[in-house]
Motif scaffolding. Structure first.
Motif, PDB file in Angstrom:
ATOM      1  N   ARG A 190       0.806  -1.218   0.000  1.00  0.00           N
ATOM      2  CA  ARG A 190       0.000   0.000   0.000  1.00  0.00           C
ATOM      3  C   ARG A 190       0.841   1.272   0.000  1.00  0.00           C
ATOM      4  O   ARG A 190       0.347   2.349   0.362  1.00  0.00           O
ATOM      5  CB  ARG A 190      -0.924   0.008   1.230  1.00  0.00           C
ATOM      6  CG  ARG A 190      -1.893  -1.181   1.349  1.00  0.00           C
ATOM      7  CD  ARG A 190      -3.057  -1.071   0.403  1.00  0.00           C
ATOM      8  NE  ARG A 190      -3.827   0.136   0.610  1.00  0.00           N
ATOM      9  CZ  ARG A 190      -4.886   0.212   1.421  1.00  0.00           C
ATOM     10  NH1 ARG A 190      -5.285  -0.842   2.094  1.00  0.00           N
ATOM     11  NH2 ARG A 190      -5.542   1.347   1.534  1.00  0.00           N
ATOM     12  N   GLY A 191       2.088   1.187  -0.421  1.00  0.00           N
ATOM     13  CA  GLY A 191       2.967   2.342  -0.350  1.00  0.00           C
ATOM     14  C   GLY A 191       2.533   3.523  -1.204  1.00  0.00           C
ATOM     15  O   GLY A 191       2.947   4.656  -0.958  1.00  0.00           O
ATOM     16  N   ASP A 192       1.706   3.279  -2.216  1.00  0.00           N
ATOM     17  CA  ASP A 192       1.288   4.354  -3.118  1.00  0.00           C
ATOM     18  C   ASP A 192      -0.069   4.947  -2.759  1.00  0.00           C
ATOM     19  O   ASP A 192      -0.666   5.661  -3.576  1.00  0.00           O
ATOM     20  CB  ASP A 192       1.244   3.841  -4.561  1.00  0.00           C
ATOM     21  CG  ASP A 192       2.600   3.930  -5.254  1.00  0.00           C
ATOM     22  OD1 ASP A 192       3.559   4.426  -4.641  1.00  0.00           O
ATOM     23  OD2 ASP A 192       2.692   3.492  -6.427  1.00  0.00           O
ATOM     24  N   ASP A 193      -0.575   4.701  -1.567  1.00  0.00           N
ATOM     25  CA  ASP A 193      -1.895   5.225  -1.205  1.00  0.00           C
ATOM     26  C   ASP A 193      -2.009   6.727  -1.449  1.00  0.00           C
ATOM     27  O   ASP A 193      -2.957   7.208  -2.084  1.00  0.00           O
ATOM     28  CB  ASP A 193      -2.210   4.922   0.261  1.00  0.00           C
ATOM     29  CG  ASP A 193      -2.856   3.557   0.459  1.00  0.00           C
ATOM     30  OD1 ASP A 193      -3.439   3.021  -0.510  1.00  0.00           O
ATOM     31  OD2 ASP A 193      -2.777   3.024   1.577  1.00  0.00           O
ATOM     32  N   THR A 194      -1.060   7.481  -0.940  1.00  0.00           N
ATOM     33  CA  THR A 194      -1.112   8.938  -1.083  1.00  0.00           C
ATOM     34  C   THR A 194      -0.959   9.347  -2.539  1.00  0.00           C
ATOM     35  O   THR A 194      -1.653  10.258  -3.022  1.00  0.00           O
ATOM     36  CB  THR A 194      -0.024   9.604  -0.223  1.00  0.00           C
ATOM     37  OG1 THR A 194      -0.224   9.249   1.151  1.00  0.00           O
ATOM     38  CG2 THR A 194      -0.059  11.113  -0.359  1.00  0.00           C
ATOM     39  N   LEU A 195      -0.066   8.669  -3.256  1.00  0.00           N
ATOM     40  CA  LEU A 195       0.147   8.991  -4.669  1.00  0.00           C
ATOM     41  C   LEU A 195      -1.128   8.748  -5.476  1.00  0.00           C
ATOM     42  O   LEU A 195      -1.504   9.568  -6.320  1.00  0.00           O
ATOM     43  CB  LEU A 195       1.296   8.152  -5.227  1.00  0.00           C
ATOM     44  CG  LEU A 195       1.557   8.279  -6.736  1.00  0.00           C
ATOM     45  CD1 LEU A 195       1.886   9.716  -7.116  1.00  0.00           C
ATOM     46  CD2 LEU A 195       2.676   7.332  -7.166  1.00  0.00           C
ATOM     47  N   ILE A 196      -1.803   7.639  -5.223  1.00  0.00           N
ATOM     48  CA  ILE A 196      -3.041   7.338  -5.958  1.00  0.00           C
ATOM     49  C   ILE A 196      -4.067   8.437  -5.755  1.00  0.00           C
ATOM     50  O   ILE A 196      -4.705   8.903  -6.715  1.00  0.00           O
ATOM     51  CB  ILE A 196      -3.600   5.975  -5.513  1.00  0.00           C
ATOM     52  CG1 ILE A 196      -2.695   4.846  -6.028  1.00  0.00           C
ATOM     53  CG2 ILE A 196      -5.026   5.778  -6.020  1.00  0.00           C
ATOM     54  CD1 ILE A 196      -3.025   3.490  -5.454  1.00  0.00           C
ATOM     55  N   ASP A 197      -4.229   8.877  -4.530  1.00  0.00           N
ATOM     56  CA  ASP A 197      -5.209   9.924  -4.245  1.00  0.00           C
ATOM     57  C   ASP A 197      -4.818  11.238  -4.922  1.00  0.00           C
ATOM     58  O   ASP A 197      -5.676  11.958  -5.452  1.00  0.00           O
ATOM     59  CB  ASP A 197      -5.339  10.117  -2.741  1.00  0.00           C
ATOM     60  CG  ASP A 197      -5.918   8.889  -2.044  1.00  0.00           C
ATOM     61  OD1 ASP A 197      -6.568   8.065  -2.727  1.00  0.00           O
ATOM     62  OD2 ASP A 197      -5.700   8.743  -0.826  1.00  0.00           O
ATOM     63  N   SER A 198      -3.522  11.540  -4.927  1.00  0.00           N
ATOM     64  CA  SER A 198      -3.058  12.755  -5.585  1.00  0.00           C
ATOM     65  C   SER A 198      -3.301  12.689  -7.098  1.00  0.00           C
ATOM     66  O   SER A 198      -3.759  13.671  -7.710  1.00  0.00           O
ATOM     67  CB  SER A 198      -1.569  12.965  -5.301  1.00  0.00           C
ATOM     68  OG  SER A 198      -1.044  14.037  -6.066  1.00  0.00           O
ATOM     69  N   LEU A 199      -3.022  11.552  -7.690  1.00  0.00           N
ATOM     70  CA  LEU A 199      -3.249  11.394  -9.129  1.00  0.00           C
ATOM     71  C   LEU A 199      -4.730  11.492  -9.460  1.00  0.00           C
ATOM     72  O   LEU A 199      -5.113  12.090 -10.477  1.00  0.00           O
ATOM     73  CB  LEU A 199      -2.689  10.058  -9.605  1.00  0.00           C
ATOM     74  CG  LEU A 199      -1.167   9.885  -9.518  1.00  0.00           C
ATOM     75  CD1 LEU A 199      -0.774   8.454  -9.866  1.00  0.00           C
ATOM     76  CD2 LEU A 199      -0.442  10.874 -10.432  1.00  0.00           C
ATOM     77  N   ALA A 200      -5.578  10.915  -8.607  1.00  0.00           N
ATOM     78  CA  ALA A 200      -7.021  10.987  -8.843  1.00  0.00           C
ATOM     79  C   ALA A 200      -7.490  12.435  -8.865  1.00  0.00           C
ATOM     80  O   ALA A 200      -8.333  12.820  -9.689  1.00  0.00           O
ATOM     81  CB  ALA A 200      -7.769  10.193  -7.775  1.00  0.00           C
TER      82      ALA A 200
END
Length: 287
Positions: A190-200
């Motif tokens: 789950r290391g990209d949780d913050t990145l995914i939200d930012s990209l969304a």
């Protein structure tokens, strides 16, 4: 009403369950398929079922998957988005060799275009090699400038980036628009949780790979228990979790089997309620 079955990839809307062509090559993603006709059948069945996003690369085989895609699907449907990646080549011993200079990237793009029978690629992902387990903090600017130059020449329409950190994505965005990020991500990774939200928030697609990668035996047991209760396979549940995790996530499950293709596409109708999501989220906290 928002269409939750599709998401923008560049300026095209693609269905959120696509197809990854890697497994069409031989063992170790090297050499020809075990069954040439079966590989063609899977590609045709995927498109017939509504898949309009296929992920490939000329270093799969090498050259194998792109040639199969062309043989099976050309002339291509108007709505089909073919996405490739650059950054490696294959040795005669099936090794993966970094190929990241400007000349390497141009040769790689030309190979993709020739084998797919295209004048331009819709999306090209710059695939950084990382350390074998994930991204490193290497500079991305030289490679992204090389891709941006080919974009200006009209050989690439949109650019993505793969195996990168959030900082590397931001650095790449200083050079050219980024339409997708392709990294490892799943229920336990789950290391990209913050990145995914930012990209969304930016309207940028996120394409996870290894949906069952990095699970401990206990975590796998917990996933199996949830899957059994839902009358689904662990892979189906893991993919359904990804679809619900964020609307910008696009899946690219790969298979060389018609039966497995049907199972992958059936994920679209697998409903995970809040209780199931909570239970799956808890799996990631199991050591």
């Amino acid at each position: 009403m928002t269409d939750i079955t599709t998401y923008p990839l560049g300026d095209r809307a693609v269905r959120r369950i696509g197809y990854g062509a890697m497994q069409l090559a031989g063992p170790g993603v090297f050499g020809p398929p075990r069954d040439h006709d079966a590989a063609l059948a899977v590609l045709r069945a995927a498109v017939a079922a509504g898949v309009n996003h296929i992920d490939t690369s000329d270093f799969y085989g090498p050259h194998v998957t792109n040639r199969l895609i062309r043989e099976a699907l050309a002339p291509y449907p108007d709505d089909l988005v073919l996405v490739t990646k650059l950054g490696a080549r294959r040795g005669d011993d099936a090794s993966w060799i970094p190929a990241q200079s400007a000349d390497d990237l141009r040769r790689g793009l030309e190979d993709n275009l020739r084998h797919l029978g295209l004048d331009a690629m819709e999306v090209v992902n710059m695939r950084f090699m990382g350390d074998g387990h994930g991204p490193t903090d290497e500079p991305v600017e030289p490679q992204m400038r090389a891709l941006a130059e080919m974009q200006r020449e009209g050989l690439i329409r949109h650019i993505g980036i793969s195996t990168v950190t959030a900082a590397q994505v931001a650095a790449a965005q200083q050079i050219c628009p980024i339409v997708c990020v392709q990294n490892q991500y799943n229920i336990v990774h789950r290391g990209d949780d913050t990145l995914i939200d930012s990209l969304a928030e930016q309207g940028i697609a996120y394409v996870p790979y290894f949906p069952l990668g990095g699970f401990s035996p206990l975590q796998s047991d917990r996933l199996q228990a949830v899957a059994t209760r839902l009358a689904a396979s662990p892979m189906q549940v893991a993919q359904a979790w990804l679809l619900r995790r964020s609307p910008n996530i696009l899946l690219i499950p790969g298979t060389s089997s018609l039966a497995h293709l049907e199972q992958n596409l059936a994920v679209a109708s697998l409903v995970l309620d809040d209780n199931a999501m909570a239970e799956l989220n808890a799996i990631g906290r199991v050591a």
